[in-house]
Enzyme design. Structure first.
Site, PDB file in Angstrom:
ATOM      1  N   ASP A  24       0.818  -1.216   0.000  1.00 23.03           N
ATOM      2  CA  ASP A  24       0.000   0.000   0.000  1.00 23.03           C
ATOM      3  C   ASP A  24       0.847   1.259   0.000  1.00 23.03           C
ATOM      4  OD1 ASP A  24       0.985  -0.606   2.536  1.00 23.03           O
ATOM      5  OD2 ASP A  24      -0.619   0.480   3.551  1.00 23.03           O
ATOM      6  N   ARG A  33      11.225   3.541  -3.276  1.00 24.12           N
ATOM      7  CA  ARG A  33      11.636   2.125  -3.425  1.00 24.12           C
ATOM      8  C   ARG A  33      12.122   1.873  -4.860  1.00 24.12           C
ATOM      9  NH1 ARG A  33      10.778   2.518   1.466  1.00 24.12           N
ATOM     10  NH2 ARG A  33       8.973   1.716   2.578  1.00 24.12           N
ATOM     11  N   GLU A 177      -3.009   0.648  13.160  1.00 18.20           N
ATOM     12  CA  GLU A 177      -1.545   0.538  13.168  1.00 18.20           C
ATOM     13  C   GLU A 177      -0.892   1.739  13.862  1.00 18.20           C
ATOM     14  OE1 GLU A 177       0.339   0.614   9.304  1.00 18.20           O
ATOM     15  OE2 GLU A 177       2.245  -0.099  10.101  1.00 18.20           O
ATOM     16  N   LYS A 219      -2.240  -3.864  14.059  1.00 24.19           N
ATOM     17  CA  LYS A 219      -0.949  -3.986  13.375  1.00 24.19           C
ATOM     18  C   LYS A 219       0.082  -3.317  14.269  1.00 24.19           C
ATOM     19  CE  LYS A 219       1.470  -3.166   9.024  1.00 24.19           C
ATOM     20  NZ  LYS A 219       1.343  -3.335   7.575  1.00 24.19           N
ATOM     21  N   GLY A 263      11.563  -1.834   8.749  1.00 19.55           N
ATOM     22  CA  GLY A 263      12.961  -1.597   8.432  1.00 19.55           C
ATOM     23  C   GLY A 263      13.880  -2.691   8.966  1.00 19.55           C
TER      24      GLY A 263
HETATM   25  P1  13P Z   1       6.870  -2.389   6.513  1.00 14.35           P
HETATM   26  O1  13P Z   1       6.691  -3.855   6.835  1.00 14.35           O
HETATM   27  O2  13P Z   1       7.784  -2.150   5.359  1.00 14.35           O
HETATM   28  O3  13P Z   1       7.181  -1.592   7.748  1.00 14.35           O
HETATM   29  O4  13P Z   1       5.479  -1.856   5.978  1.00 14.35           O
HETATM   30  C1  13P Z   1       4.326  -2.251   6.578  1.00 14.35           C
HETATM   31  C2  13P Z   1       3.338  -1.183   6.504  1.00 14.35           C
HETATM   32  O5  13P Z   1       2.267  -1.337   5.979  1.00 14.35           O
HETATM   33  C3  13P Z   1       3.675   0.104   7.138  1.00 14.35           C
HETATM   34  O6  13P Z   1       2.534   0.876   7.252  1.00 14.35           O
END
Ligand code: 13P
Length: 336
Positions: A24, A33, A177, A219, A263
């Site tokens: 996402d 990236r 999250e 999350k 990371g």
């Molecule tokens: P990462 O696993 O690369 O941290 O990304 C997960 C994600 O959705 C961050 O919001």
């Protein structure tokens, strides 16, 4: 939407041995990236890359769903199959990132609050029609000199809870999250304390906003020493600290917790998840919702020849999904 339907979706997201692939990235993030591996960030390259990931053969062996970006949920395969349909046909649940990113928190230098509540009800209604059955909202908590403040934590928790209530009203499972960022020279105990306060604030806000935990997924970030602390924590130390922090803050009625990779190296993300599951039984299924730790190796391979390396890159995605799926059961074997 009944709570039973939301609960059913939430449980399917954390089905035994399965997790989520996070794809996402906003256009600005995917550009970073792509820049890193020399791919031009055009709409067609973004589409082709997301097709590569979602069309990985047998991905649903280990992947229950994927989080898409607004552009991606409107895109289709080269043969014209909408991505959300491709996923549903292959037994994976489409998810959608709905926050509008972080913005400086007025009056609190160095701190941010996630925006995106205005007009969210209508956007969720549309995403449901496009096939999404869960959503994601990411709050960012930075650790530094005198931060995070309680104000920043509570402002982000409040927004997460408002978002979660709207999701449930519109029939989507909210993935909440609150990411405690790894960057910084803090030690693991500081990360533990900040994560604990953040989760306490989040679950208090979810309660205040009448969010049904049975239809919610957390999350979470892992409890780690800061990346520039110079500290090294063992896999067992990280797993034990993360588990203890979660057990003291997250109600057992929650259907599941998935982790972000944040990371960490691919292997560390897998090893930590595996260790936490080996330390079980735990009150909830613990699985993954990795972005970078699912994609980095595949993106690198694909970038070497985007016309020819699709199958090879897909094999790498499958391998990462398999390793993390086994880690979600505490059955990952590093040497295999
Ligand atoms: P990462 O696993 O690369 O941290 O990304 C997960 C994600 O959705 C961050 O919001």
């Amino acid at each position: 939407m009944s709570i039973e339907q939301l609960a059913e979706t939430a449980l399917a997201m954390v089905a035994p041995g399965k997790g989520i692939i996070a794809i996402d990235e906003s256009n600005a993030t995917i550009k970073k990236r792509f820049d890193g591996v020399g791919i031009e960030c055009t709409e067609e390259n973004r589409r082709a890359y997301r097709e590569l990931l979602l069309a990985t053969p047998k991905l649903s062996d280990y992947i229950s769903g994927a989080i898409l970006f607004d552009e991606t949920i409107r895109q289709s395969t080269r043969d014209g199959v909408p991505f959300a349909k491709l996923m549903a046909d292959n037994g994976m649940i489409p998810g959608i990132k709905v926050d509008k990113g972080t913005h400086a928190l007025a009056g609190f230098p160095g701190e941010v609050v996630t925006e995106g509540l205005d007009g969210l009800r209508a956007r969720l209604e549309e995403y449901y029609k496009l096939g999404a059955r869960f959503a994601k909202w990411r709050a960012v908590i930075n650790i530094g000199d005198d931060i995070p403040s309680g104000t920043c934590i509570d402002a982000n928790a409040h927004a997460l809870a408002r978002y979660a209530a709207l999701c449930q009203e519109q029939g989507l499972v909210p993935m909440v999250e609150p990411e405690v960022i790894m960057d910084g020279n803090h030690d693991i105990d500081t990360c533990y304390e900040v994560t604990e306060v953040t989760l306490r604030s989040l679950f208090a806000s979810l309660y205040e906003q009448n969010v049904m935990l049975e239809g919610t997924i957390l999350k979470a970030s892992m409890v780690l020493p800061g990346t520039t602390s110079g500290d090294d924590a063992s896999v067992e130390e990280v797993a034990a600290a993360t588990l203890q922090c979660l057990k003291s803050t997250v109600p057992a009625t929650l259907p599941g917790i998935v982790f972000l990779s944040g990371g960490q190296s691919d292997e560390a993300a897998t090893a930590h998840l595996d260790a936490m599951n080996r330390m079980g039984p735990n009150p909830w299924p613990l699985s993954f919702s990795y972005g970078r730790a699912m994609q980095s190796a595949a993106l690198k391979l694909w970038s070497q020849d985007i016309a020819r390396n699709v199958a090879q890159a897909q094999a790498t995605v499958y391998e990462r999904a398999r390793a993390n799926g086994l880690a979600a059961l505490g059955e990952w074997n590093k040497a295999a």
